[in-house]
Design a protein around this motif. Structure first.
Motif, short mmCIF file in Angstrom:
data_model
loop_
_atom_site.label_atom_id
_atom_site.label_comp_id
_atom_site.label_asym_id
_atom_site.label_seq_id
_atom_site.Cartn_x
_atom_site.Cartn_y
_atom_site.Cartn_z
N ASN A 437 32.12 -22.22 -2.60
CA ASN A 437 33.07 -21.52 -3.47
C ASN A 437 33.56 -22.36 -4.64
N VAL A 438 33.86 -23.62 -4.38
CA VAL A 438 34.36 -24.47 -5.47
C VAL A 438 33.24 -24.75 -6.48
N ILE A 439 32.04 -25.00 -5.98
CA ILE A 439 30.89 -25.22 -6.87
C ILE A 439 30.62 -23.96 -7.70
N ASP A 440 30.66 -22.79 -7.03
CA ASP A 440 30.45 -21.52 -7.76
C ASP A 440 31.53 -21.32 -8.82
N ALA A 441 32.76 -21.63 -8.46
CA ALA A 441 33.86 -21.50 -9.42
C ALA A 441 33.68 -22.45 -10.60
N LEU A 442 33.19 -23.65 -10.32
CA LEU A 442 32.94 -24.63 -11.37
C LEU A 442 31.86 -24.12 -12.33
N HIS A 443 30.79 -23.55 -11.78
CA HIS A 443 29.74 -22.98 -12.62
C HIS A 443 30.28 -21.82 -13.46
N PHE A 444 31.14 -21.02 -12.85
CA PHE A 444 31.74 -19.88 -13.56
C PHE A 444 32.58 -20.38 -14.75
N VAL A 445 33.36 -21.42 -14.50
CA VAL A 445 34.19 -21.99 -15.57
C VAL A 445 33.31 -22.58 -16.67
N ALA A 453 39.22 -16.19 -25.28
CA ALA A 453 40.12 -15.13 -24.83
C ALA A 453 41.02 -15.63 -23.71
N ASP A 454 42.17 -15.02 -23.59
CA ASP A 454 43.11 -15.44 -22.55
C ASP A 454 42.64 -15.04 -21.16
N PHE A 455 41.87 -13.96 -21.07
CA PHE A 455 41.46 -13.45 -19.76
C PHE A 455 39.94 -13.38 -19.66
N VAL A 456 39.45 -13.56 -18.41
CA VAL A 456 38.03 -13.37 -18.12
C VAL A 456 37.94 -12.45 -16.91
N SER A 457 36.84 -11.72 -16.81
CA SER A 457 36.66 -10.78 -15.70
C SER A 457 36.52 -11.54 -14.39
N ALA A 458 37.13 -10.98 -13.36
CA ALA A 458 37.10 -11.63 -12.03
C ALA A 458 35.80 -11.26 -11.32
N THR A 459 34.79 -12.12 -11.44
CA THR A 459 33.49 -11.84 -10.82
C THR A 459 33.15 -12.82 -9.71
N ILE A 460 34.07 -13.70 -9.33
CA ILE A 460 33.84 -14.66 -8.24
C ILE A 460 35.01 -14.62 -7.27
N GLU A 461 34.76 -15.15 -6.08
CA GLU A 461 35.81 -15.22 -5.07
C GLU A 461 36.62 -16.50 -5.24
N LEU A 462 37.92 -16.37 -5.08
CA LEU A 462 38.81 -17.54 -5.17
C LEU A 462 39.57 -17.72 -3.86
N ASP A 463 38.87 -17.57 -2.75
CA ASP A 463 39.56 -17.64 -1.46
C ASP A 463 39.95 -19.06 -1.07
N PHE A 464 39.55 -20.04 -1.86
CA PHE A 464 39.88 -21.43 -1.55
C PHE A 464 41.21 -21.87 -2.18
N ILE A 465 41.80 -21.04 -3.06
CA ILE A 465 43.00 -21.47 -3.77
C ILE A 465 44.25 -21.06 -2.99
N SER A 466 45.35 -21.75 -3.29
CA SER A 466 46.62 -21.46 -2.62
C SER A 466 47.28 -20.22 -3.23
N GLU A 467 48.31 -19.74 -2.56
CA GLU A 467 49.01 -18.56 -3.04
C GLU A 467 49.70 -18.84 -4.37
N GLN A 468 50.19 -20.05 -4.57
CA GLN A 468 50.84 -20.40 -5.84
C GLN A 468 49.85 -20.29 -6.99
N TRP A 469 48.64 -20.83 -6.77
CA TRP A 469 47.61 -20.74 -7.80
C TRP A 469 47.22 -19.28 -8.04
#
Length: 1018
Positions: A437-445, A453-469
């Motif tokens: 997940n972190v590697i996939d998120a890194l590739h996405f970034v 743009a301020d926003f990007v479409s949510a096309t990946i899972e972020l289940d590794f991040i905390s609730e604050q994030w």
């Protein structure tokens, strides 16, 4: 040629104690009978027995003229021969007959062609792993002894080793050369040439050092890595050379200049360059990751500091908002009362109540009837900046509630953004688990790094991040889930740093950040070792048995402390359940101890540092380890003298230029710098320290202070310049520097030192120091302060048979764990807050064993593993198992700590020794204002080793002088008690001269240690 002093080739010592003579050189009844049955005449019998005992000790037949007179006299007295009985053969035939008889008696074979073949085979196999000729000679000696062969002469063995080593190395060099084409060969050799437009050769660029982890320095080092990688995949070319040998060749190349490399043959020249390139590619990746981690930590700290400033400002804002709200409430309360009174007196005039649940407005009622109320409110808001500004301030105050610094990270991250993107593109990052997940998120970034743009479409899972994030990143917009791009970038790099620390993400081609699981011993190789390992440590050899052992240990300890609580007057639990340890008073020195210390200080002879180093070298011969990295004998004149002066120069931090000014006509600054660079290494300094420690351990006096079974570990800061990777600002000490982390024995001698960053947890190196300690003093109990402990450290130390007993300042804040939920204690129940998860330990028993056996066999360092295990990981099973095991071990220790006042006294006493050592050693590190002026991490580490070498040498001399003083006092009738001597600290500096012109006298020798002798307590 290799000097005999650097090898294990047996030879007679210069001094012998009576104990050594009795244990080693006293002939047994069977040996005396053998002598009488083999020859006749007292002279021949003496010759035979002397040769026999010498051969038993040496493994070869020495010339009788070389046998020390002390040994001859000892054997003569044991044979009860008259002192006039002569030693020596009148004819050589008798000597040869005696040698044949001795070989037969001891069942040892004469050195022959078969023995030579055995030695050649052993050296040939070892030469593919190690390169130092002295080490290879030791291998040959051990193999010949194991096969019961007589050792040949030293020169014979030396020639054999060097010939075989040369053959093996030349084969490797030629093999490497054959793998590269002519164009690549030209490119490598071009590194040694200086081009007209350049100030230095590209070969020197290979040695580029990492600087402080600033944005510009990271960018420069990324360029450096790109250049190194452009030199090719060097690892494939060196595939037949072991890692240890690659590092040796690289170390040899590192200390040489380009013109010195050119003196080698072409195959060796190419191989050394390739080895240096490979090692620099690996270390540069390590350094870049370290720079990234430090910069991410700095960004987090900056954001937290910013949050504190904002919170201070918010406090002022909140006070203002409270005033506004208070004024607003007054208006509404007053208005409510006014409307209520009008309703009572003129109910028909009020068409709308502001306080009705369902207000209704008549069509003909104008809203301006409420203008007085709105005007009053508007006046309040305007007086404080307006309603919009107040609303913004409310939102800001609300955004940072709960110590949430995450929204502030972008401010400090954005200037590093492009650098971090280049960094992750330059490194090959891989997940060490099935989760990507972190590697996939890194590739996405990375894929979206060009967007603004301020926003990007949510096309990946972020289940590794905390609730604050998640609250900060994930938004709903137009019925779709989107990510706030900026905060997403910061979040991904935040988690990338965390997973690099924990080992959940590794870097291909790295060493410190490689996949640590690949470095561990395979489980199939662990299986044959388990039974012996468990037997040695007294552990059950099954998972269930081990868990039952831990349960029993924890239960028995807790029950013992609980039952003894009422008799423990130094530990109480207050009525509100808070534990309290009563302070104990330090024992005062007795009058006799004070008198003895005063007498000793009066009699200690004045010493200067260079003479001390010369004396200690005479007693220990520690300078034998210094010499060229090739392993050859030094070709410099007066080598021993130069080694002592270099040790003094760098051990006192004078630097070559300053030291040479105080040694006019003795040595130049260039010579000192050359010897340090070419003849001293970290390994050689460690070996010299071991010689001093081992000889110190034989002295009588240190045994009064301790048994060497316990040691204390602690760090102290040494200042560094800022422009290097290790230097870091230390909060406790202030200023930039590094930590010299020492392990000091209860006998006062420093065993090992490591130089680490201020930001590194000292607990990581507490076990590693014990494994790096190769001296005869091997502690099994280690003490430290609060910074030297954590649950993973407790777990690993227990599994390695080491008792970790730290002095913990905040022990009250640590959790005590019950064996199970049903257990209740009569007196100490309030201490316990949580329960051990035994299933987790049992489930991961195999993982725990694999880690321990990997460390014991040297496959991986304890510091590397603890670095991973000390960082939280939700994915790492090993982390979770060690955390749980450490909770058991630490709870047991805490229970022992609070219940045993003598244990606390012992811990304090030994930790006081290491703190006193810091002060003692720094007293000699007086040059350059105590600042280590090197930016090279190897030279920084060497500075600490030099300093320890000088400190241990002074300690050795002090103990010798103390012994001499005490012995003379006894001769004068002074009664000396063991208790008084035990409180004397050998860290005495009042009699040592540090300043003035530094001269060296190599013709004067100190008295033999045997002449000083021992003393007997009253």
């Amino acid at each position: 040629m290799t000097s005999i002093e650097r090898t294990a080739y047996p030879r007679f010592k210069r001094q012998f104690t009576e104990k050594e003579l009795n244990e080693i050189y006293t002939p047994t009844k069977s040996e005396i009978a053998f002598a009488y049955n083999t020859t006749k005449g007292e002279s021949n019998i003496l010759n035979l027995v002397v040769v026999l005992k010498a051969f038993q000790r040496l493994g070869y037949f020495p010339d009788l003229a070389d046998v020390p007179l002390k040994i001859v006299n000892h054997i003569r007295s044991k044979l009860k021969f008259h002192s006039s009985t002569a030693l020596g053969y009148e004819n050589r035939k008798a000597m040869y007959r005696h040698r044949i008889a001795i070989r037969s008696f001891l069942q040892v074979n004469q050195y022959n062609q078969n023995a030579r073949h055995i030695a050649v085979k052993a050296v040939s196999e070892s030469a593919s792993i190690m390169d130092n000729p002295a080490d290879l000679m030791n291998v040959a000696i051990a193999e010949l002894i194991n096969n019961r062969y007589e050792l040949p002469g030293f020169n014979t063995l030396n020639r054999l080793v060097r010939r075989v080593r040369n053959v093996v190395n030349q084969k490797l060099f030629l093999l490497v050369l054959k793998r590269i084409d002519s164009d690549y060969q030209i490119r490598l050799l071009d590194l040694l040439d200086r081009h007209p437009s350049e100030h230095q050769t590209s070969f020197n660029n290979l040695k580029q050092l990492p600087k402080s982890p600033t944005r510009n320095n990271i960018s420069e080092f990324i360029i450096h890595l790109t250049w190194l990688d452009s030199l090719g995949d060097v690892k494939q070319l060196l595939s037949d050379i072991t890692t240890a040998k690659i590092h040796h060749f690289a170390a040899e190349a590192r200390v040489l200049d380009a013109h010195e490399i050119k003196d080698f043959s072409l195959p060796k020249r190419i191989t050394l360059i390739l080895c240096l390139i490979y090692c620099k590619q690996v270390t540069t990746r390590d350094n870049l990751v370290e720079m990234f981690l430090k910069q991410m930590r700095s960004i987090n700290n900056d954001a937290k500091n910013e949050l504190e400033l904002i919170k201070k400002k918010i406090q002022e804002t909140q006070e203002k908002l409270v005033d506004v709200f208070q004024d607003t409430l007054h208006v509404f309360v007053d208005e409510k009362q006014e409307i209520a009174s009008q309703t009572v007196s003129h109910p028909e005039s009020i068409q709308l109540s502001l306080f009705d649940d369902n207000p209704k407005v008549e069509a003909d009622e104008p809203l301006h009837s409420f203008e007085p109320l709105f005007n009053k409110l508007d006046n309040i808001f305007t007086g404080h900046g307006g309603a919009e500004k107040l609303l913004t301030e409310c939102e800001v105050a609300n955004a940072y509630k709960g110590n949430n610094h995450l929204p502030l990270l972008w401010k400090f991250y954005k200037t590093h953004r492009s650098t971090f993107f280049r960094l992750v593109k330059a490194l090959d990052l891989k997940s060490t688990t099935s989760e990507q997940n972190v590697i996939d998120a890194l590739h996405f970034v990375l894929d979206n790094s060009h967007r603004r743009a301020d926003f990007v479409s949510a096309t990946i899972e972020l289940d590794f991040i905390s609730e604050q994030w998640r609250k900060l990143i994930v938004v709903q917009q137009g019925g779709k889930t989107k990510f706030l791009r900026r905060h997403l970038e910061v979040c991904v790099f935040h988690y990338l740093a965390a997973e690099l620390r924990s080992g959940d993400i590794c870097v291909a081609g790295s060493e410190d950040y490689a996949d640590y699981r690949d470095q561990m011993l395979p489980w199939l190789e662990c299986l044959p070792l388990i039974d012996e390992y468990c037997k040695n440590l007294g552990f059950p050899n099954t998972a269930s048995g081990f868990v039952e052992y831990l349960k029993s240990w924890l239960t028995e300890t807790a029950n013992t402390v609980d039952s003894g609580y009422e008799n423990n007057h130094h530990f109480i639990i207050s009525d509100d359940g808070k534990p309290v340890l009563k302070k104990y008073h330090a024992r005062d020195l007795s009058a006799s101890a004070k008198a003895l210390i005063a007498e000793i200080e009066e009699r200690l002879p004045e010493r200067n540092l260079i003479d001390i180093l010369r004396n200690v070298d005479y007693w220990t011969n520690f300078t034998r380890h210094f010499g060229p990295l090739s392993g050859s004998d030094p070709k410099i004149e007066r080598a021993k003298e130069r080694y002592l002066l270099t040790t003094f120069t760098y051990g006192c931090n004078l630097g070559p230029t300053q030291a040479a000014r105080h040694m006019p006509g003795i040595i130049t600054a260039k010579e000192l710098a050359f010897v340090n660079r070419r003849h001293f290494s970290i390994d050689k300094l460690n070996a010299a320290l071991v010689d001093i420690i081992n000889r110190y351990n034989v002295l009588n006096l240190p045994g009064v202070w301790g048994e060497g079974k316990s040691a204390a570990a602690d760090g102290t800061k040494y200042e560094l310049y800022e422009e290097n990777l290790l230097s870091e600002y230390h909060i406790r000490y202030g200023g930039y520097g590094g930590i010299a982390y020492h392990h000091v024995s209860d006998t006062y001698v420093a065993l090992i030192s490591q130089f680490i960053s201020c930001g590194t947890s000292e607990a990581l190196y507490i076990i590693e120091g014990l494994y790096k300690n190769l001296s005869d003093i091997q502690p099994n109990t280690i003490h430290a302060d609060t910074h030297g402990q954590s649950t993973p450290v407790f777990a690993l130390s227990h599994m390695l048979g080491i008792k970790l007993m730290p002095r913990i300042r905040n022990w009250k804040d640590l959790n005590f764990y019950r064996p199970d939920s049903k257990t209740v204690y009569k007196n100490i129940d309030s201490l316990f807050s949580e329960i051990i998860d035994w299933d987790k330990i049992e489930t991961h028993w195999q993982d725990i064993l694999q880690v321990v056996l990997s460390i014991q066999t040297g496959k991986i360092s304890s510091a590397t593993l603890l670095r991973k295990l000390s960082n939280y990981s939700r994915k790492n099973r090993l982390y979770q198992a060690f955390q749980e095991l450490g909770r058991v071990v630490r709870t047991v220790f805490l229970l022992q700590y609070i219940s045993d006042i003598q244990l606390r006294r012992d811990i304090t006493a030994v930790t006081n020794i290491v703190e006193a050592y810091h002060k003692f050693a720094k007293w000699f590190f007086f040059g350059g204002f105590g600042v280590i002026a090197k930016n090279d991490p190897i030279e920084q580490e060497k500075s600490i080793k030099y300093k320890d070498l000088v400190a241990n040498a002074v300690l050795f001399q002090n103990v010798v002088d103390l012994t001499d003083v005490l012995r003379n006092l006894q001769k004068e009738g002074y009664l000396i008690n063991r208790e008084d001597v035990a409180v004397i600290s050998p860290y005495i500096t009042s009699h040592v001269k540090r300043f003035g012109d530094y001269l060296i006298d190599m013709e004067t020798f100190p008295m033999s240690l045997d002449e000083i002798g021992d003393f007997i307590f009253a």
